[in-house]
Design a protein around this motif. Structure first.
Motif, PDB file in Angstrom:
ATOM      1  N   GLN A  36       0.998  -1.075   0.205  1.00 51.75           N
ATOM      2  CA  GLN A  36       0.582   0.010   0.088  1.00 51.75           C
ATOM      3  C   GLN A  36       1.027   1.133  -0.426  1.00 51.75           C
ATOM      4  OE1 GLN A  36      -3.332  -0.688   3.024  1.00 51.75           O
ATOM      5  NE2 GLN A  36      -4.666  -0.395   1.712  1.00 51.75           N
ATOM      6  N   ALA A  37       2.022   1.430   0.587  1.00 54.41           N
ATOM      7  CA  ALA A  37       2.689   2.874   1.098  1.00 54.41           C
ATOM      8  C   ALA A  37       3.383   2.360  -0.756  1.00 54.41           C
ATOM      9  CB  ALA A  37       4.201   2.540   1.479  1.00 54.41           C
ATOM     10  N   ILE A  38       3.842   1.463  -0.719  1.00 53.15           N
ATOM     11  CA  ILE A  38       4.646   1.625  -2.429  1.00 53.15           C
ATOM     12  C   ILE A  38       3.165   2.574  -3.378  1.00 53.15           C
ATOM     13  CG2 ILE A  38       5.412   0.814  -4.231  1.00 53.15           C
ATOM     14  CD1 ILE A  38       6.806  -1.597  -2.196  1.00 53.15           C
ATOM     15  N   ALA A  39       2.380   1.845  -3.473  1.00 47.95           N
ATOM     16  CA  ALA A  39       1.125   2.873  -4.322  1.00 47.95           C
ATOM     17  C   ALA A  39       1.494   3.887  -4.453  1.00 47.95           C
ATOM     18  CB  ALA A  39      -0.053   1.594  -4.289  1.00 47.95           C
ATOM     19  N   LEU A  40       0.874   4.352  -2.890  1.00 51.29           N
ATOM     20  CA  LEU A  40       0.777   5.602  -2.578  1.00 51.29           C
ATOM     21  C   LEU A  40       2.005   6.553  -2.773  1.00 51.29           C
ATOM     22  CD1 LEU A  40      -0.515   7.287  -1.114  1.00 51.29           C
ATOM     23  CD2 LEU A  40       0.508   7.268   1.485  1.00 51.29           C
ATOM     24  N   ILE A  41       3.182   6.013  -2.596  1.00 47.49           N
ATOM     25  CA  ILE A  41       4.286   7.175  -3.182  1.00 47.49           C
ATOM     26  C   ILE A  41       4.747   6.875  -4.603  1.00 47.49           C
ATOM     27  CG2 ILE A  41       6.988   6.782  -3.015  1.00 47.49           C
ATOM     28  CD1 ILE A  41       6.858   4.567  -0.138  1.00 47.49           C
ATOM     29  N   LEU A  42       4.515   6.017  -5.270  1.00 48.98           N
ATOM     30  CA  LEU A  42       4.244   5.905  -6.556  1.00 48.98           C
ATOM     31  C   LEU A  42       3.485   6.975  -7.535  1.00 48.98           C
ATOM     32  CD1 LEU A  42       5.817   4.818  -8.893  1.00 48.98           C
ATOM     33  CD2 LEU A  42       4.301   2.921  -8.936  1.00 48.98           C
ATOM     34  N   THR A  43       1.850   7.270  -6.241  1.00 51.09           N
ATOM     35  CA  THR A  43       1.289   7.887  -7.472  1.00 51.09           C
ATOM     36  C   THR A  43       1.345   9.220  -6.301  1.00 51.09           C
ATOM     37  OG1 THR A  43      -0.658   6.601  -6.297  1.00 51.09           O
ATOM     38  CG2 THR A  43      -0.830   8.425  -6.770  1.00 51.09           C
ATOM     39  N   VAL A  44       2.231   9.497  -5.733  1.00 53.47           N
ATOM     40  CA  VAL A  44       2.666  10.721  -5.288  1.00 53.47           C
ATOM     41  C   VAL A  44       3.795  11.252  -6.448  1.00 53.47           C
ATOM     42  CG1 VAL A  44       3.919  12.095  -3.292  1.00 53.47           C
ATOM     43  CG2 VAL A  44       2.701  10.843  -3.266  1.00 53.47           C
ATOM     44  N   LEU A  45       5.046  10.832  -7.151  1.00 51.07           N
ATOM     45  CA  LEU A  45       5.861  10.399  -7.330  1.00 51.07           C
ATOM     46  C   LEU A  45       5.104  10.982  -8.873  1.00 51.07           C
ATOM     47  CD1 LEU A  45       8.996  10.272  -7.831  1.00 51.07           C
ATOM     48  CD2 LEU A  45       8.763   8.537  -8.908  1.00 51.07           C
ATOM     49  N   ILE A  46       4.174  10.470  -9.445  1.00 50.35           N
ATOM     50  CA  ILE A  46       3.886  10.276 -11.114  1.00 50.35           C
ATOM     51  C   ILE A  46       2.594  12.307 -11.025  1.00 50.35           C
ATOM     52  CG2 ILE A  46       1.984   9.842 -12.410  1.00 50.35           C
ATOM     53  CD1 ILE A  46       2.561   7.107 -11.833  1.00 50.35           C
ATOM     54  N   VAL A  47       2.046  12.255  -9.757  1.00 51.36           N
ATOM     55  CA  VAL A  47       1.283  13.389  -9.961  1.00 51.36           C
ATOM     56  C   VAL A  47       2.776  14.637  -9.669  1.00 51.36           C
ATOM     57  CG1 VAL A  47      -0.061  14.954  -8.599  1.00 51.36           C
ATOM     58  CG2 VAL A  47      -0.719  12.732  -8.817  1.00 51.36           C
ATOM     59  N   GLY A  48       3.412  14.236  -8.927  1.00 55.21           N
ATOM     60  CA  GLY A  48       4.575  15.615  -8.817  1.00 55.21           C
ATOM     61  C   GLY A  48       5.689  16.098  -9.718  1.00 55.21           C
ATOM     62  N   GLN A  49       5.884  14.478  -9.976  1.00 54.79           N
ATOM     63  CA  GLN A  49       6.942  14.562 -11.547  1.00 54.79           C
ATOM     64  C   GLN A  49       6.046  15.334 -13.421  1.00 54.79           C
ATOM     65  OE1 GLN A  49       9.881  14.806 -11.822  1.00 54.79           O
ATOM     66  NE2 GLN A  49      10.231  15.073  -9.141  1.00 54.79           N
ATOM     67  N   GLN A  50       5.300  16.326 -12.644  1.00 55.81           N
ATOM     68  CA  GLN A  50       4.695  16.592 -14.011  1.00 55.81           C
ATOM     69  C   GLN A  50       4.968  16.566 -16.131  1.00 55.81           C
ATOM     70  OE1 GLN A  50       1.298  20.121 -13.193  1.00 55.81           O
ATOM     71  NE2 GLN A  50       0.819  20.566 -15.260  1.00 55.81           N
ATOM     72  N   GLY A  51       5.925  17.262 -15.466  1.00 57.82           N
ATOM     73  CA  GLY A  51       6.582  17.417 -16.836  1.00 57.82           C
ATOM     74  C   GLY A  51       7.400  16.192 -17.330  1.00 57.82           C
ATOM     75  N   LEU A  52       7.100  15.282 -16.748  1.00 57.72           N
ATOM     76  CA  LEU A  52       7.835  13.958 -17.254  1.00 57.72           C
ATOM     77  C   LEU A  52       7.007  12.559 -17.561  1.00 57.72           C
ATOM     78  CD1 LEU A  52      11.070  12.865 -14.684  1.00 57.72           C
ATOM     79  CD2 LEU A  52      11.010  13.613 -17.050  1.00 57.72           C
ATOM     80  N   THR A  53       5.404  13.257 -16.544  1.00 59.96           N
ATOM     81  CA  THR A  53       4.352  12.139 -16.750  1.00 59.96           C
ATOM     82  C   THR A  53       3.413  12.416 -17.168  1.00 59.96           C
ATOM     83  OG1 THR A  53       4.253  12.414 -14.120  1.00 59.96           O
ATOM     84  CG2 THR A  53       5.791  10.401 -14.716  1.00 59.96           C
ATOM     85  N   GLY A  54       2.948  14.094 -17.278  1.00 63.35           N
ATOM     86  CA  GLY A  54       1.900  14.492 -16.915  1.00 63.35           C
ATOM     87  C   GLY A  54       1.121  14.494 -16.572  1.00 63.35           C
ATOM     88  N   GLY A  55       2.004  14.402 -14.980  1.00 63.58           N
ATOM     89  CA  GLY A  55       0.941  15.043 -13.515  1.00 63.58           C
ATOM     90  C   GLY A  55      -0.136  14.331 -13.603  1.00 63.58           C
ATOM     91  N   VAL A  56      -1.401  14.856 -12.447  1.00 59.50           N
ATOM     92  CA  VAL A  56      -2.211  14.517 -12.348  1.00 59.50           C
ATOM     93  C   VAL A  56      -3.549  14.335 -13.551  1.00 59.50           C
ATOM     94  CG1 VAL A  56      -3.896  17.025 -12.264  1.00 59.50           C
ATOM     95  CG2 VAL A  56      -4.814  14.818 -10.718  1.00 59.50           C
ATOM     96  N   ASN A  57      -3.290  14.530 -14.376  1.00 53.26           N
ATOM     97  CA  ASN A  57      -4.252  14.106 -15.722  1.00 53.26           C
ATOM     98  C   ASN A  57      -3.238  13.193 -16.398  1.00 53.26           C
ATOM     99  OD1 ASN A  57      -5.826  16.954 -15.939  1.00 53.26           O
ATOM    100  ND2 ASN A  57      -4.000  18.030 -16.776  1.00 53.26           N
ATOM    101  N   GLY A  58      -2.015  12.403 -16.443  1.00 51.97           N
ATOM    102  CA  GLY A  58      -2.452  11.060 -17.201  1.00 51.97           C
ATOM    103  C   GLY A  58      -1.356  11.532 -18.115  1.00 51.97           C
ATOM    104  N   ILE A  59      -1.410  10.711 -19.282  1.00 52.90           N
ATOM    105  CA  ILE A  59      -0.548  10.579 -20.782  1.00 52.90           C
ATOM    106  C   ILE A  59      -2.366  10.850 -21.683  1.00 52.90           C
ATOM    107  CG2 ILE A  59       0.818   9.925 -22.094  1.00 52.90           C
ATOM    108  CD1 ILE A  59       2.414   8.548 -20.206  1.00 52.90           C
ATOM    109  N   THR A  60      -2.552  11.814 -22.495  1.00 55.63           N
ATOM    110  CA  THR A  60      -3.725  11.475 -23.230  1.00 55.63           C
ATOM    111  C   THR A  60      -3.340  11.349 -24.370  1.00 55.63           C
ATOM    112  OG1 THR A  60      -4.311  13.359 -22.588  1.00 55.63           O
ATOM    113  CG2 THR A  60      -4.856  12.516 -20.154  1.00 55.63           C
ATOM    114  N   ASP A  61      -4.729  11.952 -25.239  1.00 59.45           N
ATOM    115  CA  ASP A  61      -5.038  11.849 -26.514  1.00 59.45           C
ATOM    116  C   ASP A  61      -3.900  11.070 -27.554  1.00 59.45           C
ATOM    117  OD1 ASP A  61      -5.401  13.492 -28.479  1.00 59.45           O
ATOM    118  OD2 ASP A  61      -3.920  14.843 -28.575  1.00 59.45           O
TER     119      ASP A  61
END
Length: 373
Positions: free
Chosen positions: A159-184
């Motif tokens: 559970q902790a790993i899932a939370l950490i990865l979510t925070v990391l993805i959202v925080g690195q918006q320039g690399l991952t698309g942030g909270v919106n994700g990768i779309t289009d």
């Protein structure tokens, strides 16, 4: 008994697999329109995770509450390839820096990051879809199982790993698309994946891969490894004292479940057309455990039916009772936990033989009446 019957669970197991194949490959495509069939395809991508959990949790006794991590990683790997294909210089000529994904341009990144470069290759992407989640699962499993960390402690760590990865993805918006994700996401090797025809083909590819994973799971469970997994779940210390390296078996089944989840995530990205951190965190991971529990945590086929039932319920309740659907879903889960502890597979195991016996008796009686003068 043939080898095929042996490794598919005998006559009953083979028949169950054929019924599921008939349902997803023939019945659904014939009776559902393109929109509804695409929804079922999305549900089936979750079933990959549920099937992996049957092996990992039901047979291996390893309850992972972070399978969304592997589902998301597989999905993000595929999304990175698709996004690069959609971000050619011509399509992105209005950007400040053409040739890079739009969200990078919005975050003032002027050069494609090094971690994205290999995803220009489809071959590398396919390898990464499975390889990246499996390597992560191997590291987690090696770190925890070798130290005999298990039961509730392992669940909390995942559970902790899932939370950490979510925070990391959202925080690195320039690399991952942030909270919106990768779309289009538009094309796969130049093939438009947004058309109805493409969605039909992707649905069949998705269903075929799922059936393949089930067959592989049945093969493993019918082997000596499957018997060892059951023994480990019930009497781990006895298996260890018998000379087996329990931690290695645990790492293997955990990595296998991660691989199944990652394939589901990649197919989700292709089927739905985006990937976001909302599929990586704690809540979706727990929902995936519920899919396996509803279907029956000792049944590979039940995991698929459980996934379909829960998601059909979510769709129906949210469309018909938009203000009450969460309560209705909660009631469904309570009923399953209290009255169906072994899930749908348990109900079939209890009442299925009686149903078949009743049908055979009825057929025999009808045949006897026909031959009477």
């Amino acid at each position: 008994m043939t080898v095929l019957d042996k490794y598919l669970g005998g006559r009953q197991g083979t028949l169950g697999l054929l019924v599921l194949a008939l349902l997803v490959l023939v019945v659904f495509p014939l009776v559902l329109d393109a929109f509804r069939l695409n929804m079922v395809g999305k549900y089936l991508t979750y079933a990959f995770v549920a099937v992996g959990l049957v092996l990992c949790w039901g047979y291996g006794g390893i309850l992972s509450l972070g399978q969304g991590v592997f589902f998301g990683l597989g999905g993000y790997c595929m999304a990175m390839f698709l996004k690069l294909e959609a971000s050619d210089p011509l399509s992105t000529k209005i950007q400040t820096t053409p040739g890079i994904p739009d969200f990078m341009d919005w975050n003032q990144i002027t050069e494609l990051p090094a971690m994205w470069q290999p995803f220009h290759s489809f071959g590398f992407t396919v390898a990464a879809v499975v390889g990246v989640p499996v390597v992560l699962a191997w590291v987690i499993g090696l770190a925890l199982f070798k130290r005999r960390v298990g039961d509730v402690y392992f669940s909390i760590v995942t559970q902790a790993i899932a939370l950490i990865l979510t925070v990391l993805i959202v925080g690195q918006q320039g690399l991952t698309g942030g909270v919106n994700g990768i779309t289009d996401l538009k094309t796969l090797l130049g093939w438009d994946i947004r058309t109805d025809q493409a969605k039909y083909l992707l649905y069949f590819a998705n269903a075929g891969l799922l059936l393949g994973c089930i067959v592989l799971g049945k093969f493993i469970l019918a082997s000596k490894l499957g018997r060892l997994l059951l023994a480990m779940r019930d009497k781990e210390e006895r298996v260890r004292f018998s000379g087996y390296d329990v931690s290695s078996f645990k790492v293997f089944v955990f990595c296998l479940a991660a691989a199944f989840s990652a394939i589901g995530g990649a197919m989700f990205t292709l089927q739905v057309g985006f990937m976001s951190p909302s599929f990586v965190g704690i809540v979706p991971s727990i929902e995936m455990v519920i899919f396996a529990a509803v279907g029956g945590r000792l049944s590979l086929l039940g995991a698929v039916y459980g996934t379909l039932l829960v998601n059909f319920g979510k769709t129906y309740f949210s469309e018909s009772f938009p203000e009450l659907w969460l309560y209705l879903m909660g009631g469904l889960f309570i009923v399953v936990v209290m009255y169906l502890p072994n899930g749908l597979a348990g109900v079939w195991a209890k009442h299925g033989p009686r149903l078949w016996a009743w049908r055979r008796a009825r057929a025999a009686k009808a045949a006897a009446l026909e031959v009477q003068p």
